[in-house]
Design an enzyme around this catalytic site. Structure first.
Site, short mmCIF file in Angstrom:
data_model
loop_
_atom_site.label_atom_id
_atom_site.label_comp_id
_atom_site.label_asym_id
_atom_site.label_seq_id
_atom_site.Cartn_x
_atom_site.Cartn_y
_atom_site.Cartn_z
N LYS A 139 -5.08 3.02 -12.21
CA LYS A 139 -5.09 3.47 -10.82
C LYS A 139 -6.33 4.33 -10.61
O LYS A 139 -6.86 4.91 -11.55
CB LYS A 139 -3.85 4.34 -10.56
CG LYS A 139 -3.48 4.46 -9.11
CD LYS A 139 -2.65 3.28 -8.68
CE LYS A 139 -2.30 3.34 -7.21
NZ LYS A 139 -1.46 2.22 -6.82
N GLY A 186 7.90 5.62 6.55
CA GLY A 186 6.50 5.24 6.35
C GLY A 186 6.27 3.84 6.87
O GLY A 186 6.26 2.86 6.12
N GLY A 234 4.06 1.74 7.55
CA GLY A 234 2.70 1.24 7.34
C GLY A 234 2.75 -0.21 6.89
O GLY A 234 3.67 -0.95 7.24
N ASN A 235 1.78 -0.60 6.07
CA ASN A 235 1.72 -2.00 5.61
C ASN A 235 3.00 -2.44 4.93
O ASN A 235 3.59 -3.47 5.27
CB ASN A 235 0.57 -2.15 4.60
CG ASN A 235 -0.76 -2.17 5.30
OD1 ASN A 235 -0.91 -2.82 6.33
ND2 ASN A 235 -1.73 -1.44 4.77
N VAL A 236 3.41 -1.66 3.96
CA VAL A 236 4.60 -2.05 3.19
C VAL A 236 5.85 -1.97 4.08
O VAL A 236 6.65 -2.91 4.14
CB VAL A 236 4.76 -1.12 1.96
CG1 VAL A 236 6.07 -1.39 1.24
CG2 VAL A 236 3.59 -1.32 1.01
N GLY A 237 6.00 -0.86 4.77
CA GLY A 237 7.20 -0.63 5.58
C GLY A 237 7.38 -1.68 6.68
O GLY A 237 8.48 -2.18 6.90
P1 NAD Z 1 -0.09 2.66 4.67
O1 NAD Z 1 -1.11 3.71 4.72
O2 NAD Z 1 -0.33 1.36 5.34
O3 NAD Z 1 1.28 3.22 5.28
C1 NAD Z 1 1.82 4.45 4.95
C2 NAD Z 1 2.60 4.92 6.17
O4 NAD Z 1 3.34 6.07 5.76
C3 NAD Z 1 1.74 5.35 7.35
O5 NAD Z 1 2.29 4.83 8.54
C4 NAD Z 1 1.85 6.89 7.35
O6 NAD Z 1 1.81 7.43 8.67
C5 NAD Z 1 3.21 7.07 6.75
N1 NAD Z 1 3.43 8.34 6.10
C6 NAD Z 1 2.59 9.03 5.30
N2 NAD Z 1 3.18 10.17 4.89
C7 NAD Z 1 4.41 10.18 5.46
C8 NAD Z 1 5.49 11.08 5.44
N3 NAD Z 1 5.42 12.19 4.73
N4 NAD Z 1 6.60 10.78 6.15
C9 NAD Z 1 6.69 9.63 6.86
N5 NAD Z 1 5.69 8.74 6.92
C10 NAD Z 1 4.57 9.02 6.24
O7 NAD Z 1 0.26 2.48 3.12
P2 NAD Z 1 0.99 1.25 2.44
O8 NAD Z 1 0.00 0.29 1.95
O9 NAD Z 1 2.10 0.78 3.31
O10 NAD Z 1 1.61 1.95 1.16
C11 NAD Z 1 2.74 2.78 1.24
C12 NAD Z 1 3.24 3.11 -0.14
O11 NAD Z 1 3.58 1.91 -0.83
C13 NAD Z 1 2.27 3.83 -1.06
O12 NAD Z 1 3.02 4.68 -1.90
C14 NAD Z 1 1.65 2.74 -1.87
O13 NAD Z 1 1.17 3.19 -3.10
C15 NAD Z 1 2.87 1.87 -2.07
N6 NAD Z 1 2.56 0.48 -2.38
C16 NAD Z 1 1.80 -0.26 -1.57
C17 NAD Z 1 1.57 -1.59 -1.85
C18 NAD Z 1 0.80 -2.47 -0.92
O14 NAD Z 1 0.85 -3.68 -1.12
N7 NAD Z 1 0.17 -1.95 0.11
C19 NAD Z 1 2.11 -2.16 -3.01
C20 NAD Z 1 2.91 -1.37 -3.84
C21 NAD Z 1 3.13 -0.05 -3.50
#
Ligand code: NAD
Length: 364
Positions: free
Chosen positions: A75, A173, A175-178
């Site tokens: 990482k 959260g 975001g992308n994953v959510g």
């Molecule tokens: P992202 O930046 O697209 O989304 C994150 C979201 O979380 C944003 O909308 C942000 O506003 C929100 N957020 C941040 N802090 C917060 C809080 N304290 N309370 C509520 N919401 C909050 O990121 P992502 O790519 O969706 O990744 C999210 C998590 O998933 C990370 O921990 C990342 O390491 C993990 N992850 C991502 C992937 C991937 O494919 N993108 C794969 C495995 C794990």
């Protein structure tokens, strides 16, 4: 200091990258490369810590081993606001700093995306999570991780009282994953009732229109502009009624101070390390099925490894479905057979696989 994290599995290499003129401060942790070069994302955040990068690198070692990938875990972190106008300079400089670290293949993570990966590839010729024009599979755009979470949810329903049909889902959260987790779970009959981001929470027990919320989030950056439902504080998800919780933001959001209040019966860990070990025990004691991050959110890295080997998006989704389904079932069956927490069962299996891979390496 890194020695507090060192054990029989790693880390293999830790590199700090500092450039005083641009202000670049970065760290790469290559945790274990017994199964092959480490794949892991570059996290760009103003508050990313060294400890966080170590723990995330280890989580990648377990995740990649469990998924049966020919990659170890690593990482990287860049200490900067991802909205800085300096972003391209910092990422390019960081990429040049890691050029010689061939045991590490960078991918996207919080604060980085396929554009950032394109800059990295342009500098050093290797990265995953690239856009289609560069022959990649944009894993965030296609929702690889969210898809895997939904598959994990399909299997989890066989081990809990919660079926996906009509299940109320809370996403912390959005975001992308959510967003993609919500979408793919909804395709399987679930209903999104809670979504939060940094600015707050929207709660609508009648069901949130996911496409509308995705559009609003894209346009405004906030879920709280959603026109219906109640608007609550950022951490409200802890106390809200739901069946399935998908923590998809930052580490350690469920800890010993709030685990007793969680209402969900199933937790599908979208974020990396969102539940502390102590909280896992509390949840387990309360009969909540918590599927660990390195099982539930492996879709992204599986997609990245298919991309790295030149595969197509279709192959990536088939591989995610096969591997996540198989792994989730194996771990939940093991956990049930040994009356263990799923996270314990998953860790035992991951350690076994990493140790086996390490046994093939030259000693000394
Ligand atoms: P992202 O930046 O697209 O989304 C994150 C979201 O979380 C944003 O909308 C942000 O506003 C929100 N957020 C941040 N802090 C917060 C809080 N304290 N309370 C509520 N919401 C909050 O990121 P992502 O790519 O969706 O990744 C999210 C998590 O998933 C990370 O921990 C990342 O390491 C993990 N992850 C991502 C992937 C991937 O494919 N993108 C794969 C495995 C794990």
């Amino acid at each position: 200091m890194f020695h507090e994290f060192a054990d029989e599995y790693g880390p293999e290499k830790v590199v700090y990258i500092y450039e005083p003129r641009s202000g670049l401060k970065g760290i790469v942790v290559i945790d274990n490369i017994a199964a092959g070069p480490a794949i892991g994302g570059i996290r760009m955040a103003a508050d990313v810590t060294t400890a966080e990068v170590f723990r995330l690198a280890r989580a990648m070692t377990w995740k990649n081993a469990l998924a049966g990938l020919r990659h170890g875990g690593g990482k990287a972190g860049i200490l900067a606001d991802p909205h800085t106008p300096n972003k391209e300079t910092l990422i390019r400089q960081f990429a040049r700093g890691i050029e010689a670290l061939e045991g590490y293949i960078p991918g996207p993570d919080m604060g980085t995306d396929e554009t950032a990966m394109a800059w990295v590839r342009d500098e050093i010729g290797r990265s995953v999570g690239l856009s289609k024009v560069l022959g990649g599979i944009p894993l965030d755009q296609v929702g690889a991780t969210g898809f895997g979470i939904a598959i994990c949810g399909e299997v989890a329903q066989e081990f809990s009282e919660i079926g996906l049909e009509g299940a109320r889902v809370a996403v912390q959260g959005f975001g992308n994953v959510g967003q993609h987790a919500a979408r793919f779970l909804a395709e399987r009959g679930a209903v999104l009732t809670v979504a939060s981001d940094l600015d707050g929470t929207v709660f609508d027990p009648d069901g949130i229109d996911i496409e509308e919320l995705v559009r609003l989030k894209l346009e405004t950056g906030q879920v709280t502009v959603y026109p219906r439902g109640r608007k609550l504080g950022r951490d409200a998800f802890i106390d809200l009624d739901c069946d399935i919780l998908v923590p998809a933001a930052r580490p350690d959001v469920i800890d010993e101070t709030n685990a007793a209040r969680i209402k969900a019966k199933v937790i599908l860990q979208g974020a990396n390390i969102p539940v502390t070990p102590m909280a896992e025990r509390i949840l387990h004691g309360r009969g909540i099925l918590s599927v660990p991050d390195f099982v539930a959110n492996a879709g992204g890295v599986i997609c990245a490894s298919v991309e790295y080997q030149g595969g197509t998006q279709k192959q990536a989704f088939e591989t995610i479905e096969e591997k996540v389904r198989e792994n989730t079932r194996e771990i939940l069956e093991l956990a049930r057979a040994h009356s263990q927490m799923p996270t314990e069962a998953a860790l035992t299996l991951a350690k076994q696989r990493v140790s086996e891979a390490m046994a093939y390496r030259r000693r000394g």
